[in-house]
Design an enzyme around this catalytic site. Sequence first.
Site, mmCIF file in Angstrom:
data_model
loop_
_atom_site.group_PDB
_atom_site.id
_atom_site.type_symbol
_atom_site.label_atom_id
_atom_site.label_comp_id
_atom_site.label_asym_id
_atom_site.label_seq_id
_atom_site.Cartn_x
_atom_site.Cartn_y
_atom_site.Cartn_z
ATOM 1 N N TYR A 45 6.754 3.724 -6.178
ATOM 2 C CA TYR A 45 7.124 3.194 -4.863
ATOM 3 C C TYR A 45 7.173 4.310 -3.819
ATOM 4 O O TYR A 45 8.022 4.292 -2.926
ATOM 5 C CB TYR A 45 8.460 2.448 -4.941
ATOM 6 C CG TYR A 45 8.389 1.084 -5.609
ATOM 7 C CD1 TYR A 45 7.332 0.202 -5.348
ATOM 8 C CD2 TYR A 45 9.391 0.659 -6.474
ATOM 9 C CE1 TYR A 45 7.274 -1.054 -5.936
ATOM 10 C CE2 TYR A 45 9.340 -0.607 -7.068
ATOM 11 C CZ TYR A 45 8.281 -1.459 -6.796
ATOM 12 O OH TYR A 45 8.234 -2.707 -7.368
ATOM 13 N N PHE A 60 16.391 0.507 2.017
ATOM 14 C CA PHE A 60 16.672 -0.278 0.803
ATOM 15 C C PHE A 60 16.254 0.443 -0.477
ATOM 16 O O PHE A 60 16.444 -0.095 -1.571
ATOM 17 C CB PHE A 60 15.995 -1.652 0.885
ATOM 18 C CG PHE A 60 14.492 -1.598 1.038
ATOM 19 C CD1 PHE A 60 13.660 -1.403 -0.062
ATOM 20 C CD2 PHE A 60 13.908 -1.734 2.299
ATOM 21 C CE1 PHE A 60 12.280 -1.353 0.079
ATOM 22 C CE2 PHE A 60 12.526 -1.686 2.446
ATOM 23 C CZ PHE A 60 11.710 -1.491 1.332
ATOM 24 N N HIS A 84 6.008 -7.244 -10.128
ATOM 25 C CA HIS A 84 5.131 -6.363 -9.356
ATOM 26 C C HIS A 84 3.692 -6.673 -9.751
ATOM 27 O O HIS A 84 3.422 -6.962 -10.917
ATOM 28 C CB HIS A 84 5.422 -4.893 -9.685
ATOM 29 C CG HIS A 84 4.340 -3.969 -9.198
ATOM 30 N ND1 HIS A 84 4.279 -3.536 -7.896
ATOM 31 C CD2 HIS A 84 3.239 -3.449 -9.821
ATOM 32 C CE1 HIS A 84 3.191 -2.777 -7.738
ATOM 33 N NE2 HIS A 84 2.554 -2.705 -8.890
ATOM 34 N N ASN A 95 12.285 -10.107 -6.687
ATOM 35 C CA ASN A 95 11.139 -11.013 -6.578
ATOM 36 C C ASN A 95 10.306 -11.073 -7.870
ATOM 37 O O ASN A 95 9.109 -11.307 -7.836
ATOM 38 C CB ASN A 95 10.304 -10.655 -5.349
ATOM 39 C CG ASN A 95 9.864 -9.208 -5.352
ATOM 40 O OD1 ASN A 95 10.076 -8.499 -6.340
ATOM 41 N ND2 ASN A 95 9.242 -8.751 -4.278
ATOM 42 N N LYS A 111 9.859 -7.514 -13.643
ATOM 43 C CA LYS A 111 10.999 -6.723 -13.181
ATOM 44 C C LYS A 111 12.287 -7.168 -13.879
ATOM 45 O O LYS A 111 12.343 -8.277 -14.429
ATOM 46 C CB LYS A 111 11.141 -6.903 -11.666
ATOM 47 C CG LYS A 111 9.967 -6.375 -10.850
ATOM 48 C CD LYS A 111 10.227 -6.551 -9.352
ATOM 49 C CE LYS A 111 9.097 -5.968 -8.516
ATOM 50 N NZ LYS A 111 9.430 -6.007 -7.065
ATOM 51 N N GLU A 129 -2.025 2.858 -11.183
ATOM 52 C CA GLU A 129 -0.796 2.307 -11.764
ATOM 53 C C GLU A 129 -0.937 2.062 -13.274
ATOM 54 O O GLU A 129 0.006 2.284 -14.031
ATOM 55 C CB GLU A 129 -0.408 1.013 -11.037
ATOM 56 C CG GLU A 129 0.001 1.302 -9.594
ATOM 57 C CD GLU A 129 0.360 0.060 -8.784
ATOM 58 O OE1 GLU A 129 0.201 -1.074 -9.297
ATOM 59 O OE2 GLU A 129 0.813 0.236 -7.633
HETATM 60 N N1 UDP Z 1 11.259 -4.414 -1.218
HETATM 61 C C1 UDP Z 1 12.539 -4.673 -0.757
HETATM 62 N N2 UDP Z 1 12.735 -4.893 0.579
HETATM 63 C C2 UDP Z 1 11.713 -4.860 1.483
HETATM 64 C C3 UDP Z 1 10.402 -4.587 1.017
HETATM 65 C C4 UDP Z 1 10.213 -4.379 -0.338
HETATM 66 O O1 UDP Z 1 13.485 -4.688 -1.553
HETATM 67 O O2 UDP Z 1 11.946 -5.058 2.690
HETATM 68 C C5 UDP Z 1 11.033 -4.196 -2.653
HETATM 69 C C6 UDP Z 1 10.545 -5.480 -3.330
HETATM 70 O O3 UDP Z 1 11.110 -5.549 -4.632
HETATM 71 C C7 UDP Z 1 9.054 -5.253 -3.367
HETATM 72 C C8 UDP Z 1 8.968 -3.752 -3.631
HETATM 73 O O4 UDP Z 1 10.036 -3.213 -2.851
HETATM 74 O O5 UDP Z 1 8.415 -6.029 -4.366
HETATM 75 C C9 UDP Z 1 7.646 -3.113 -3.245
HETATM 76 O O6 UDP Z 1 7.375 -3.388 -1.887
HETATM 77 P P1 UDP Z 1 5.890 -3.736 -1.398
HETATM 78 O O7 UDP Z 1 5.924 -3.723 0.089
HETATM 79 O O8 UDP Z 1 4.920 -2.847 -2.091
HETATM 80 O O9 UDP Z 1 5.731 -5.277 -1.836
HETATM 81 P P2 UDP Z 1 4.918 -5.950 -3.059
HETATM 82 O O10 UDP Z 1 3.623 -5.204 -3.206
HETATM 83 O O11 UDP Z 1 5.793 -5.872 -4.294
HETATM 84 O O12 UDP Z 1 4.711 -7.379 -2.612
HETATM 85 MG MG MG Z 2 3.282 -3.174 -3.320
#
Ligand code: UDP
Ligand code: MG
Length: 156
Positions: free
Chosen positions: A50, A58, A116, A113, A10, A127
């Site tokens: 997403y 958010f 992905h 974070n 990212k 994906e």
């Molecule tokens: N995200 C965020 N706030 C939240 C949850 C998710 O900003 O409360 C963002 C974060 O960058 C995350 C991405 O949205 O990696 C995708 O969310 P997901 O729940 O799919 O988490 P991941 O699979 O990336 O762990």
């Molecule tokens: Mg995810």
Amino acid sequence: MMETTLVILKPSSIQRALAGKILSRFEQKGLRIAGLKMMMLDENLLREHYAHLVDRPFFPSLILSMTATPVIVAAISGVEAVQTVRQMTGATNSRKALPGTIRGDFSMSGQENVIHASDSPENAAIELARFFCPEELYDYSLISTPSLYAPDELTR
Ligand code: UDP
Ligand code: MG
């Protein structure tokens, strides 16, 4: 099962100059880089990628974050690569991600974070097709394969 999963470095990892270190972790683990490129994401692609989050408060912030710089997309292959890479990634909230995971070691945020990673083999296939053309995914094998796996691990 030999699998390929999608990783996105990212903008938070690009800005913090962590791309090499993070890719290196996958290489050190014994995973194979099957595809790699830099690209700029746009809102349309992110709304697909997403889709499960478009209605969350958010989401606008996530779009800004994911379009702040180009990203590096990587196709990472290995036996049970989807789960293995997901485990290496750590929890979504980096402050809760265990030490030793990529998010646990390199980030402090639930949004910023650093990477992905696909969460299931089904989503990995979707994906990978979203971010790579078939000819961008290379089907070579590592010369180290016999040192990475027992023969029966490669045939299951
Ligand atoms: N995200 C965020 N706030 C939240 C949850 C998710 O900003 O409360 C963002 C974060 O960058 C995350 C991405 O949205 O990696 C995708 O969310 P997901 O729940 O799919 O988490 P991941 O699979 O990336 O762990
Ligand atoms: Mg995810």
